[in-house]
Design an enzyme around this catalytic site. Sequence first.
Site, short mmCIF file in Angstrom:
data_model
loop_
_atom_site.label_atom_id
_atom_site.label_comp_id
_atom_site.label_asym_id
_atom_site.label_seq_id
_atom_site.Cartn_x
_atom_site.Cartn_y
_atom_site.Cartn_z
CG ASN A 44 -3.92 -10.97 14.27
OD1 ASN A 44 -3.31 -10.24 13.51
ND2 ASN A 44 -5.11 -10.64 14.76
CG HIS A 82 -2.04 -1.02 1.10
ND1 HIS A 82 -2.70 -1.53 2.19
CD2 HIS A 82 -2.58 -1.63 0.03
CE1 HIS A 82 -3.60 -2.43 1.79
NE2 HIS A 82 -3.54 -2.51 0.49
P1 NAD Z 1 -6.44 -4.04 10.78
O1 NAD Z 1 -6.53 -2.84 11.66
O2 NAD Z 1 -7.63 -4.37 9.95
O3 NAD Z 1 -6.09 -5.34 11.66
C1 NAD Z 1 -5.02 -5.37 12.58
C2 NAD Z 1 -5.02 -6.73 13.26
O4 NAD Z 1 -3.88 -6.80 14.11
C3 NAD Z 1 -6.25 -6.98 14.14
O5 NAD Z 1 -6.68 -8.31 13.93
C4 NAD Z 1 -5.71 -6.77 15.57
O6 NAD Z 1 -6.37 -7.59 16.50
C5 NAD Z 1 -4.27 -7.21 15.41
N1 NAD Z 1 -3.31 -6.57 16.33
C6 NAD Z 1 -3.29 -5.32 16.83
N2 NAD Z 1 -2.19 -5.11 17.56
C7 NAD Z 1 -1.49 -6.28 17.56
C8 NAD Z 1 -0.27 -6.71 18.14
N3 NAD Z 1 0.47 -5.89 18.89
N4 NAD Z 1 0.15 -7.97 17.89
C9 NAD Z 1 -0.58 -8.82 17.13
N5 NAD Z 1 -1.76 -8.48 16.56
C10 NAD Z 1 -2.19 -7.22 16.77
O7 NAD Z 1 -5.15 -3.86 9.92
P2 NAD Z 1 -4.79 -4.42 8.49
O8 NAD Z 1 -5.28 -5.81 8.34
O9 NAD Z 1 -3.35 -4.12 8.29
O10 NAD Z 1 -5.63 -3.52 7.50
C11 NAD Z 1 -5.65 -2.11 7.65
C12 NAD Z 1 -5.24 -1.32 6.43
O11 NAD Z 1 -4.97 0.00 6.83
C13 NAD Z 1 -4.00 -1.83 5.82
O12 NAD Z 1 -4.27 -2.00 4.48
C14 NAD Z 1 -2.94 -0.73 6.01
O13 NAD Z 1 -2.47 -0.27 4.77
C15 NAD Z 1 -3.65 0.43 6.64
N6 NAD Z 1 -3.08 0.85 7.92
C16 NAD Z 1 -1.72 1.00 8.05
C17 NAD Z 1 -1.18 1.36 9.26
C18 NAD Z 1 0.33 1.50 9.35
O14 NAD Z 1 0.99 1.79 8.36
N7 NAD Z 1 0.92 1.26 10.53
C19 NAD Z 1 -1.99 1.59 10.36
C20 NAD Z 1 -3.39 1.46 10.21
C21 NAD Z 1 -3.91 1.09 8.97
#
Ligand code: NAD
Length: 267
Positions: free
Chosen positions: A229, A127
């Site tokens: 996760n 992304h």
């Molecule tokens: P999501 O928010 O949909 O899911 C995150 C998952 O990680 C959840 O199932 C949650 O329970 C789990 N989680 C949270 N903290 C955790 C930890 N410390 N250890 C293990 N598991 C943990 O995120 P996604 O599936 O990546 O989709 C979100 C979209 O938004 C992505 O496409 C991404 O591009 C974007 N996004 C990016 C960022 C970033 O760059 N850091 C942050 C938020 C969203």
Amino acid sequence: MEQSIGRAARDLVGSKYAIALTGAGISTESGIPDFRGPSGIWTKNPEAERRAYRGYQEFLEDPKGWWVAILTNPSASLLGDLGKAMPNPGHYALVELEKMGILKCVITQNVDALHEKAGAKNLLEYHGSVAKLRCVSCGLRFRRNEFDLEKLKRENKLPPRCPKCRGIIKTDGVFFGEPIPSDVAYQSFEEAQKCDLMLICGTSAVVYPFAELPRIAKQRSTVTIIEVNADPTPLTEEGVSDYLIQGKTGEILPRIVDEVKRVRKTD
Ligand code: NAD
Ligand code: ZN
């Protein structure tokens, strides 16, 4: 938990071409909120999700106005100021597995550039990345500091233009509704078809087309799919992953690395 960490380490040591897929969950321990976890941005503020879906259209309709707006108020960005965030032990554990020659590639959905900061080499940013800009016409990418954006703003020369094709330049991060850049889409597909082990870390696996990658790998019965996760995901529930190690990536991934070292010593 202890048992499944040992199992993951043995599976990794026995693999020939392991890759990792990561999502927002691997970066929550670096202080960046995810979207759908309990403290996620969408979970707390559903209106922000509806607004985000309009972003790409707004950019296409008025790229100059869009650039002026984000340069005038950079903290208005959905994820806050990602420039200051630092990698956590989860990111470093994946780099260690890459240095050991076990992990061949990391495909991340994250735009925060933390895998790059941690030292990941073979990295596909599905992304995009906040550290980069991209031409919407020819797809060429640039480091953000290759352009003096403030100067362009002062001189009323926004949006930035591509030095190669004069196309309009946007941030590299892929907007909702924007197609995945064809280079990363293609390379990620190839990696998913090639791997014999997929380590999926901190993603709810509901954002498509990224979420197809585990399903592509699953088509071959010889592939081992491991999830790390905080909660079960659709991949767990649909039996796409072989097993889930439930907990924080910043704690579990370093423990897997320690176990890999131990297994390698005793082999
Ligand atoms: P999501 O928010 O949909 O899911 C995150 C998952 O990680 C959840 O199932 C949650 O329970 C789990 N989680 C949270 N903290 C955790 C930890 N410390 N250890 C293990 N598991 C943990 O995120 P996604 O599936 O990546 O989709 C979100 C979209 O938004 C992505 O496409 C991404 O591009 C974007 N996004 C990016 C960022 C970033 O760059 N850091 C942050 C938020 C969203
Ligand atoms: Zn171009």
